[in-house]
Design a protein around this motif. Structure first.
Motif, PDB file in Angstrom:
ATOM      1  N   PHE A   1       0.824  -1.207   0.000  1.00 12.02           N
ATOM      2  CA  PHE A   1       0.000   0.000   0.000  1.00 12.02           C
ATOM      3  C   PHE A   1       0.858   1.256   0.000  1.00 12.02           C
ATOM      4  CE2 PHE A   1      -2.489   3.395   1.902  1.00 12.02           C
ATOM      5  CZ  PHE A   1      -3.670   3.309   1.168  1.00 12.02           C
ATOM      6  N   ALA A   2       1.908   1.276   0.821  1.00 16.96           N
ATOM      7  CA  ALA A   2       2.743   2.474   0.941  1.00 16.96           C
ATOM      8  C   ALA A   2       3.469   2.793  -0.363  1.00 16.96           C
ATOM      9  CB  ALA A   2       3.742   2.300   2.073  1.00 16.96           C
ATOM     10  N   SER A   3       3.814   1.755  -1.123  1.00 17.28           N
ATOM     11  CA  SER A   3       4.499   1.994  -2.391  1.00 17.28           C
ATOM     12  C   SER A   3       3.531   2.355  -3.515  1.00 17.28           C
ATOM     13  CB  SER A   3       5.316   0.753  -2.794  1.00 17.28           C
ATOM     14  OG  SER A   3       4.472  -0.362  -2.994  1.00 17.28           O
ATOM     15  N   THR A   4       2.256   1.979  -3.361  1.00 20.05           N
ATOM     16  CA  THR A   4       1.252   2.258  -4.398  1.00 20.05           C
ATOM     17  C   THR A   4       0.517   3.566  -4.147  1.00 20.05           C
ATOM     18  OG1 THR A   4       0.922  -0.132  -4.661  1.00 20.05           O
ATOM     19  CG2 THR A   4      -0.751   1.310  -5.622  1.00 20.05           C
ATOM     20  N   TYR A   5       0.228   3.855  -2.878  1.00 19.73           N
ATOM     21  CA  TYR A   5      -0.508   5.074  -2.514  1.00 19.73           C
ATOM     22  C   TYR A   5       0.285   5.875  -1.470  1.00 19.73           C
ATOM     23  CZ  TYR A   5      -4.381   2.560  -4.732  1.00 19.73           C
ATOM     24  OH  TYR A   5      -5.175   1.876  -5.612  1.00 19.73           O
ATOM     25  N   PRO A   6       1.437   6.375  -1.837  1.00 20.24           N
ATOM     26  CA  PRO A   6       2.303   7.059  -0.855  1.00 20.24           C
ATOM     27  C   PRO A   6       1.672   8.295  -0.233  1.00 20.24           C
ATOM     28  CG  PRO A   6       3.059   7.452  -3.110  1.00 20.24           C
ATOM     29  CD  PRO A   6       2.032   6.372  -3.184  1.00 20.24           C
ATOM     30  N   HIS A   7       0.774   8.972  -0.962  1.00 21.39           N
ATOM     31  CA  HIS A   7       0.147  10.198  -0.451  1.00 21.39           C
ATOM     32  C   HIS A   7      -0.844   9.916   0.671  1.00 21.39           C
ATOM     33  CE1 HIS A   7      -2.525   8.572  -3.526  1.00 21.39           C
ATOM     34  NE2 HIS A   7      -3.515   9.214  -2.950  1.00 21.39           N
ATOM     35  N   GLN A   8      -1.202   8.635   0.891  1.00 24.47           N
ATOM     36  CA  GLN A   8      -2.164   8.304   1.935  1.00 24.47           C
ATOM     37  C   GLN A   8      -1.502   7.720   3.190  1.00 24.47           C
ATOM     38  OE1 GLN A   8      -5.430   6.426  -0.967  1.00 24.47           O
ATOM     39  NE2 GLN A   8      -6.263   6.875   1.061  1.00 24.47           N
ATOM     40  N   VAL A   9      -0.180   7.745   3.232  1.00 22.43           N
ATOM     41  CA  VAL A   9       0.549   7.152   4.358  1.00 22.43           C
ATOM     42  C   VAL A   9       1.304   8.236   5.122  1.00 22.43           C
ATOM     43  CG1 VAL A   9       2.315   5.488   5.052  1.00 22.43           C
ATOM     44  CG2 VAL A   9       0.797   4.970   3.125  1.00 22.43           C
ATOM     45  N   ASN A  10       0.994   8.344   6.415  1.00 18.40           N
ATOM     46  CA  ASN A  10       1.739   9.268   7.282  1.00 18.40           C
ATOM     47  C   ASN A  10       3.113   8.691   7.607  1.00 18.40           C
ATOM     48  OD1 ASN A  10       0.052  11.551   7.767  1.00 18.40           O
ATOM     49  ND2 ASN A  10      -1.279  10.260   9.017  1.00 18.40           N
ATOM     50  N   LYS A  11       3.100   7.508   8.235  1.00 21.22           N
ATOM     51  CA  LYS A  11       4.326   6.808   8.596  1.00 21.22           C
ATOM     52  C   LYS A  11       4.066   5.309   8.476  1.00 21.22           C
ATOM     53  CE  LYS A  11       6.294  10.249  11.780  1.00 21.22           C
ATOM     54  NZ  LYS A  11       6.832  10.501  13.148  1.00 21.22           N
ATOM     55  N   ILE A  12       5.156   4.547   8.372  1.00 24.62           N
ATOM     56  CA  ILE A  12       5.020   3.098   8.279  1.00 24.62           C
ATOM     57  C   ILE A  12       6.084   2.433   9.154  1.00 24.62           C
ATOM     58  CG2 ILE A  12       6.381   3.130   6.135  1.00 24.62           C
ATOM     59  CD1 ILE A  12       4.903   0.555   5.307  1.00 24.62           C
ATOM     60  N   ILE A  13       5.640   1.424   9.917  1.00 26.04           N
ATOM     61  CA  ILE A  13       6.540   0.687  10.799  1.00 26.04           C
ATOM     62  C   ILE A  13       6.526  -0.779  10.380  1.00 26.04           C
ATOM     63  CG2 ILE A  13       7.006  -0.022  13.175  1.00 26.04           C
ATOM     64  CD1 ILE A  13       5.530   2.534  14.064  1.00 26.04           C
ATOM     65  N   LEU A  14       7.694  -1.321  10.087  1.00 25.09           N
ATOM     66  CA  LEU A  14       7.836  -2.702   9.640  1.00 25.09           C
ATOM     67  C   LEU A  14       8.540  -3.499  10.730  1.00 25.09           C
ATOM     68  CD1 LEU A  14       9.107  -1.882   6.037  1.00 25.09           C
ATOM     69  CD2 LEU A  14       6.730  -2.279   6.770  1.00 25.09           C
ATOM     70  N   LEU A  15       7.930  -4.594  11.136  1.00 24.52           N
ATOM     71  CA  LEU A  15       8.477  -5.438  12.196  1.00 24.52           C
ATOM     72  C   LEU A  15       9.100  -6.687  11.585  1.00 24.52           C
ATOM     73  CD1 LEU A  15       5.522  -5.103  14.746  1.00 24.52           C
ATOM     74  CD2 LEU A  15       7.605  -3.712  14.595  1.00 24.52           C
ATOM     75  N   ASP A  16      10.419  -6.693  11.555  1.00 20.66           N
ATOM     76  CA  ASP A  16      11.235  -7.795  11.050  1.00 20.66           C
ATOM     77  C   ASP A  16      10.810  -8.279   9.670  1.00 20.66           C
ATOM     78  OD1 ASP A  16      13.577  -9.292  11.680  1.00 20.66           O
ATOM     79  OD2 ASP A  16      12.337 -11.090  11.767  1.00 20.66           O
ATOM     80  N   GLN A  17      10.582  -7.334   8.783  1.00 25.29           N
ATOM     81  CA  GLN A  17      10.279  -7.691   7.402  1.00 25.29           C
ATOM     82  C   GLN A  17      10.577  -6.512   6.488  1.00 25.29           C
ATOM     83  OE1 GLN A  17      10.469 -10.255   5.742  1.00 25.29           O
ATOM     84  NE2 GLN A  17       8.523 -11.294   6.103  1.00 25.29           N
ATOM     85  N   GLY A  18      11.063  -6.842   5.290  1.00 28.09           N
ATOM     86  CA  GLY A  18      11.354  -5.820   4.295  1.00 28.09           C
ATOM     87  C   GLY A  18      12.821  -5.764   3.928  1.00 28.09           C
ATOM     88  N   HIS A  19      13.689  -6.103   4.859  1.00 25.36           N
ATOM     89  CA  HIS A  19      15.130  -6.022   4.609  1.00 25.36           C
ATOM     90  C   HIS A  19      15.681  -7.277   3.937  1.00 25.36           C
ATOM     91  CE1 HIS A  19      14.320  -7.884   8.408  1.00 25.36           C
ATOM     92  NE2 HIS A  19      15.579  -8.172   8.670  1.00 25.36           N
ATOM     93  N   LYS A  20      14.984  -8.402   4.075  1.00 31.90           N
ATOM     94  CA  LYS A  20      15.472  -9.660   3.507  1.00 31.90           C
ATOM     95  C   LYS A  20      14.525 -10.180   2.427  1.00 31.90           C
ATOM     96  CE  LYS A  20      15.735 -11.569   7.676  1.00 31.90           C
ATOM     97  NZ  LYS A  20      16.031 -12.468   8.816  1.00 31.90           N
ATOM     98  N   ASN A  21      15.101 -10.755   1.380  1.00 31.49           N
ATOM     99  CA  ASN A  21      14.294 -11.445   0.387  1.00 31.49           C
ATOM    100  C   ASN A  21      13.672 -12.693   1.004  1.00 31.49           C
ATOM    101  OD1 ASN A  21      14.354 -10.091  -2.211  1.00 31.49           O
ATOM    102  ND2 ASN A  21      16.565 -10.485  -2.214  1.00 31.49           N
TER     103      ASN A  21
END
Length: 295
Positions: A95-115
């Motif tokens: 969602f954050a990459s598709t609709y960036p204008h609708q996201v204030n902040k995003i918190i990722l818990l142990d995901q996103g850094h690794k394939n």
């Protein structure tokens, strides 16, 4: 089944929590209670992996984004803060990459850094070796193939006793070497049905390039990741390499937790860092009302 199922806690700016596979939105209860004085926290079940209706057909980043956008519009939210753990972080990143204008902040818990591993045996056991093949067949043949394999993943529904839940909680805490808490107990007691659409969602998630999605996020982002040091050296080494490869951007803040995958349950520093990132004071002692929402 309703289109969406969520538990809503607190008052203030809208925040949506997305859980890991196998859990309902109740996995984020400790985060919601921590932020309830400042945020209206929506603990939202994943599509087809809880009480929220699944996504029809082959699951793509665009479909996941549209699924969440519909929920946001249904609740008349303009901009939201997103929090996601594991597979739930994948939803937030879509969602954050598709609709960036609708996201204030995003918190990722142990995901996103690794394939996602090509053979995800850590999550699926021996089935991890066939997941890439199954993913290709699912993408090609759709529901025809899913109908043939769903019993391998979903199984036959059966009554879950309190003894069953107790064993699962004990095994879980032993496996991840974390202290048992009321939040873990409540998360395991909340039913999260796994459906045919949930299986297709799982394969859609498997095909994501998570580091690429992370680098496409422009909103202020906090990535809290587990070191795995002292717990799983192979995963610790993989984590180090993945973090070193990440493209450093001004909007992404990295924070390491000593522990394993369930960073929000295994270390109090996680909640403190979330408070700091969102610039909120520590939650007061009074309780917040909780309500369920199925729409």
């Amino acid at each position: 089944m309703k289109n969406y199922h969520s538990i809503i806690i607190g008052k203030g700016e809208p925040l949506i929590f997305h859980p890991a596979a196998g859990f309902s939105g109740m996995e984020g209860l400790n985060i919601a209670e921590n932020l309830a004085d400042h945020y209206e926290c929506h603990l939202l079940d994943l599509p087809g992996m809880g009480k929220s209706k699944g996504i029809d057909g082959r699951v793509t980043i665009h479909k996941i984004s549209a699924w969440l956008k519909d929920y946001i519009e249904l609740h008349k939210m303009k901009k939201v803060t997103l929090v996601g753990h594991s597979m739930g972080a994948g939803v937030a990143m879509c969602f954050a990459s598709t609709y960036p204008h609708q996201v204030n902040k995003i918190i990722l818990l142990d995901q996103g850094h690794k394939n996602i591993p090509r053979f995800p045996t850590r999550d699926f056991g021996v089935f991890g070796y066939v997941v890439p093949i199954f993913s290709l067949l699912e993408r090609t043949f759709g529901d025809v193939f899913i109908k043939r394999i769903e019993k391998l993943f979903i199984g036959t529904p059966k009554e879950v006793t309190s003894e069953d839940i107790e064993k699962r909680v004990v095994d879980f805490c032993t496996r991840f070497q974390i202290d048992r808490s009321e939040y873990i107990d409540k998360a395991f007691r909340e039913d999260a049905p796994f459906t045919r659409e949930g299986l297709r969602f799982m394969f859609g998630y498997f095909r994501m390039n998570l580091p690429k999605l992370l680098n496409n996020i422009t909103a202020p982002c906090l990535l809290i990741y587990a070191s795995f040091e002292g717990f799983d050296q192979k995963e610790a080494n993989r984590t180090k390499k993945a973090v070193a490869k990440l493209r450093q951007t001004k909007n992404i803040e990295m924070f390491q937790i000593k522990g394993q995958h369930y960073v929000h349950w295994g270390n109090n520093n996680c909640l403190d860092k979330i408070n700091q990132f969102l610039a909120v004071e520590k939650k007061s002692s009074h309780s917040q009302k909780k309500k369920a929402s199925s729409v």
